[in-house]
Enzyme design. Sequence first.
Site, PDB file in Angstrom:
ATOM      1  N   CYS A  79       0.847  -1.157   0.207  1.00 27.45           N
ATOM      2  CA  CYS A  79      -0.057   0.223  -0.015  1.00 27.45           C
ATOM      3  C   CYS A  79       0.792   1.298  -0.104  1.00 27.45           C
ATOM      4  O   CYS A  79       2.027   1.402   0.741  1.00 27.45           O
ATOM      5  CB  CYS A  79      -0.877   0.208   1.274  1.00 27.45           C
ATOM      6  N   GLU A  80       0.868   2.271  -0.855  1.00 28.44           N
ATOM      7  CA  GLU A  80       1.720   3.316  -1.086  1.00 28.44           C
ATOM      8  C   GLU A  80       1.247   4.260   0.030  1.00 28.44           C
ATOM      9  O   GLU A  80       2.239   5.173   0.305  1.00 28.44           O
ATOM     10  CB  GLU A  80       1.509   4.070  -2.543  1.00 28.44           C
ATOM     11  N   HIS A  81       0.109   4.171   0.977  1.00 29.04           N
ATOM     12  CA  HIS A  81       0.086   5.037   2.027  1.00 29.04           C
ATOM     13  C   HIS A  81       0.789   4.656   3.098  1.00 29.04           C
ATOM     14  O   HIS A  81       1.370   5.503   3.910  1.00 29.04           O
ATOM     15  CB  HIS A  81      -1.497   5.315   2.140  1.00 29.04           C
ATOM     16  N   HIS A  82       0.902   3.409   3.447  1.00 24.46           N
ATOM     17  CA  HIS A  82       1.307   2.851   4.848  1.00 24.46           C
ATOM     18  C   HIS A  82       2.572   2.279   4.718  1.00 24.46           C
ATOM     19  O   HIS A  82       3.236   1.601   5.579  1.00 24.46           O
ATOM     20  CB  HIS A  82       0.046   2.350   5.370  1.00 24.46           C
ATOM     21  N   GLN A 120      -4.922  -0.342  -5.015  1.00 29.99           N
ATOM     22  CA  GLN A 120      -5.603  -1.379  -5.669  1.00 29.99           C
ATOM     23  C   GLN A 120      -6.163  -1.150  -7.020  1.00 29.99           C
ATOM     24  O   GLN A 120      -6.111  -1.959  -7.960  1.00 29.99           O
ATOM     25  CB  GLN A 120      -6.466  -2.118  -4.821  1.00 29.99           C
ATOM     26  N   HIS A 148      -6.214  -5.712   2.864  1.00 32.03           N
ATOM     27  CA  HIS A 148      -5.286  -4.712   2.986  1.00 32.03           C
ATOM     28  C   HIS A 148      -4.861  -4.930   4.609  1.00 32.03           C
ATOM     29  O   HIS A 148      -5.712  -4.521   5.398  1.00 32.03           O
ATOM     30  CB  HIS A 148      -5.909  -3.407   2.728  1.00 32.03           C
ATOM     31  N   CYS A 150      -3.145  -2.835   6.189  1.00 27.22           N
ATOM     32  CA  CYS A 150      -3.401  -1.476   6.935  1.00 27.22           C
ATOM     33  C   CYS A 150      -4.648  -1.185   7.525  1.00 27.22           C
ATOM     34  O   CYS A 150      -5.110  -0.357   8.251  1.00 27.22           O
ATOM     35  CB  CYS A 150      -3.039  -0.362   5.821  1.00 27.22           C
TER      36      CYS A 150
HETATM   37  N1  GTP Z   1      -8.766   3.426  -2.441  1.00 25.44           N
HETATM   38  C1  GTP Z   1      -7.784   3.027  -1.714  1.00 25.44           C
HETATM   39  N2  GTP Z   1      -7.355   3.699  -0.585  1.00 25.44           N
HETATM   40  C2  GTP Z   1      -6.552   2.786  -0.046  1.00 25.44           C
HETATM   41  C3  GTP Z   1      -5.994   1.714  -0.573  1.00 25.44           C
HETATM   42  N3  GTP Z   1      -4.740   1.368   0.541  1.00 25.44           N
HETATM   43  C4  GTP Z   1      -4.916   1.989   1.515  1.00 25.44           C
HETATM   44  N4  GTP Z   1      -6.101   2.953   1.229  1.00 25.44           N
HETATM   45  C5  GTP Z   1      -6.479   3.840   2.004  1.00 25.44           C
HETATM   46  O1  GTP Z   1      -5.786   5.037   1.946  1.00 25.44           O
HETATM   47  C6  GTP Z   1      -6.347   6.182   3.189  1.00 25.44           C
HETATM   48  C7  GTP Z   1      -5.103   6.892   3.476  1.00 25.44           C
HETATM   49  O2  GTP Z   1      -6.152   7.864   4.385  1.00 25.44           O
HETATM   50  P1  GTP Z   1      -5.605   8.836   5.529  1.00 25.44           P
HETATM   51  O3  GTP Z   1      -6.517   9.346   6.331  1.00 25.44           O
HETATM   52  O4  GTP Z   1      -4.600   9.611   5.014  1.00 25.44           O
HETATM   53  O5  GTP Z   1      -4.485   7.698   6.427  1.00 25.44           O
HETATM   54  P2  GTP Z   1      -4.795   7.330   7.816  1.00 25.44           P
HETATM   55  O6  GTP Z   1      -5.164   8.290   8.879  1.00 25.44           O
HETATM   56  O7  GTP Z   1      -3.587   6.424   8.163  1.00 25.44           O
HETATM   57  O8  GTP Z   1      -6.146   6.245   7.652  1.00 25.44           O
HETATM   58  P3  GTP Z   1      -6.948   5.247   8.444  1.00 25.44           P
HETATM   59  O9  GTP Z   1      -6.343   4.050   7.713  1.00 25.44           O
HETATM   60  O10 GTP Z   1      -8.246   5.402   8.156  1.00 25.44           O
HETATM   61  O11 GTP Z   1      -6.175   5.247   9.992  1.00 25.44           O
HETATM   62  C8  GTP Z   1      -7.094   4.893   4.243  1.00 25.44           C
HETATM   63  O12 GTP Z   1      -8.400   5.294   4.175  1.00 25.44           O
HETATM   64  C9  GTP Z   1      -6.677   3.779   3.403  1.00 25.44           C
HETATM   65  O13 GTP Z   1      -7.675   2.653   3.901  1.00 25.44           O
HETATM   66  C10 GTP Z   1      -6.006   1.307  -1.867  1.00 25.44           C
HETATM   67  O14 GTP Z   1      -5.593   0.396  -2.494  1.00 25.44           O
HETATM   68  N5  GTP Z   1      -7.159   2.038  -2.280  1.00 25.44           N
HETATM   69 ZN    ZN Z   2      -2.467   1.296   3.564  1.00 23.78          ZN
END
Ligand code: GTP
Ligand code: ZN
Length: 192
Positions: A79-82, A120, A148, A150
Amino acid sequence: MDDKTYDQHRQNFTKLLEDLGEKPSRDGLVKTPDRYLQSIQFLTSGYEEDIPTILNDALFDVEYQDMVIVRNIEFYSLCEHHVIPFYGQVHVGYIPGKRVVGLSKIPRLVDVFARRLQVQERMTNQIAACLQEYLEPEGVGVVIDAYHLCMMMRGVEKQKSYTTTSSMHGCFRNVDTRQEFLKLIHSPRRDF
Ligand SMILES: Nc1nc2c(ncn2[C@@H]2O[C@H](COP(=O)(O)OP(=O)(O)OP(=O)(O)O)[C@@H](O)[C@H]2O)c(=O)[nH]1
Ligand SMILES: [Zn+2]
């Protein structure tokens, strides 16, 4: 990555371990920065791959005008966010135009797009667009089901929910073709 850059990353990672409360010099951790760097390089090796090389001329002129499906292709991505894994299965279907592709090349393409920092939806689109470009089929469909981590080991901590995405090109946008594809990928596995 050159040696100097690698060394810099090793030092940064060692510092991170320290700041997290660890003792990087203890037995189990001495080689961990190296293991981590080698592992993250492998898990993001999809950036380096060359698609024409992977296809390796495995495009064959075959008279076949119906659906080809390769389903349950397992993958692991990040996952690119986490920078935490998401993993699951990819299902790919296409209806050939003039040529078919060597079957093993489809999972190879899946790994090219999985081994990166991803979301994804993008991964789904990239696999479908790549097959559409190189095979020039009548149509292509890609469906991904993924867990996921995360959303499981942190954040909302939901263990049973998984995410389904799809990308349909060409004739897979027609209701009947789409339905046939979805029915086939969701039919129970048969023993044979
Ligand atoms: N659309 C999409 N979202 C993703 C994917 N992988 C992770 N995410 C989401 O990316 C979002 C990042 O949101 P943020 O609010 O910036 O991060 P955060 O505070 O860590 O969010 P939480 O996971 O809700 O705790 C989260 O809602 C994740 O669930 C993916 O493959 N597709
Ligand atoms: Zn993630």
